[in-house]
Write an enzyme that holds these catalytic residues in place. Structure first.
Site, short mmCIF file in Angstrom:
data_model
loop_
_atom_site.label_atom_id
_atom_site.label_comp_id
_atom_site.label_asym_id
_atom_site.label_seq_id
_atom_site.Cartn_x
_atom_site.Cartn_y
_atom_site.Cartn_z
N THR A 1 0.70 -1.30 -0.03
CA THR A 1 0.14 0.08 -0.17
C THR A 1 1.11 1.48 0.02
O THR A 1 0.59 2.02 -0.71
CB THR A 1 -1.24 0.04 1.35
OG1 THR A 1 -1.83 -1.19 1.12
CG2 THR A 1 -1.89 1.09 1.25
N HIS B 232 -7.27 0.55 -0.90
CA HIS B 232 -6.47 -0.34 -1.68
C HIS B 232 -7.24 -1.47 -1.90
O HIS B 232 -7.52 -2.24 -0.84
CB HIS B 232 -5.15 -0.77 -0.99
CG HIS B 232 -4.19 -1.41 -1.66
ND1 HIS B 232 -2.72 -1.67 -1.33
CD2 HIS B 232 -4.01 -2.09 -2.84
CE1 HIS B 232 -2.13 -2.27 -2.09
NE2 HIS B 232 -2.98 -2.52 -3.11
N GLU C 88 0.57 9.54 -5.56
CA GLU C 88 1.11 11.17 -5.18
C GLU C 88 1.96 11.52 -6.63
O GLU C 88 1.74 12.48 -6.94
CB GLU C 88 1.82 11.11 -3.90
CG GLU C 88 0.84 11.14 -2.77
CD GLU C 88 1.68 11.80 -1.75
OE1 GLU C 88 1.13 12.87 -1.25
OE2 GLU C 88 2.43 10.88 -1.23
#
Length: 134
Positions: A40, A74, A48
């Protein structure tokens, strides 16, 4: 911080970035679990990176963005060797605050989805202040 006419942050800006999952990207390697699938933290880093790419050419000179808030689901495991693609779309601009919708996919499968907020700031001033706080 003054915006230049050719560098405007407006909703709709978007970017895609991709990566092929390696052993270094697994939950085991990054310490977020004990399974050999995309971790994750790496999913978040990819998302990002897409937000940064979406605005990079549109930021006023001398500015940058920093992440301030993340909501990420996720949803699916991705094994080593597979390629995942993150897409970020700027959905809202509120003064210096930018809100992005992010999606990470492997082929047709959604691996993760969510929202990332970033703030536009003076790059040099931020670095100087960060150095003083340590």
């Amino acid at each position: 911080m003054q915006e230049q006419p050719d560098r405007v942050l407006t909703p709709g800006l978007a970017a895609r970035v991709e990566m092929t999952v390696t052993d270094d990207d697994t939950a085991q390697a990054v310490g977020s679990g004990d399974v050999p699938v995309l971790g994750t933290p790496r999913v978040l880093a990819l998302a990002e990176a897409a937000t940064v790419a979406a605005t990079a050419r549109h930021l006023p000179a001398g500015t940058t963005t920093v992440g301030t808030r993340v909501e990420l689901e996720h949803l699916a495991a991705t094994p080593v060797g597979r390629t995942v693609t993150a897409q970020a779309r700027l959905t809202a601009v509120d003064k210096r605050r930018l809100t992005f919708e992010v999606t990470v996919v492997e082929g047709e499968q959604t691996v993760a989805q969510g929202r990332v907020e970033r703030v536009v700031l003076d790059r040099q001033r931020f670095i100087e202040r960060a150095g003083r706080s340590s």
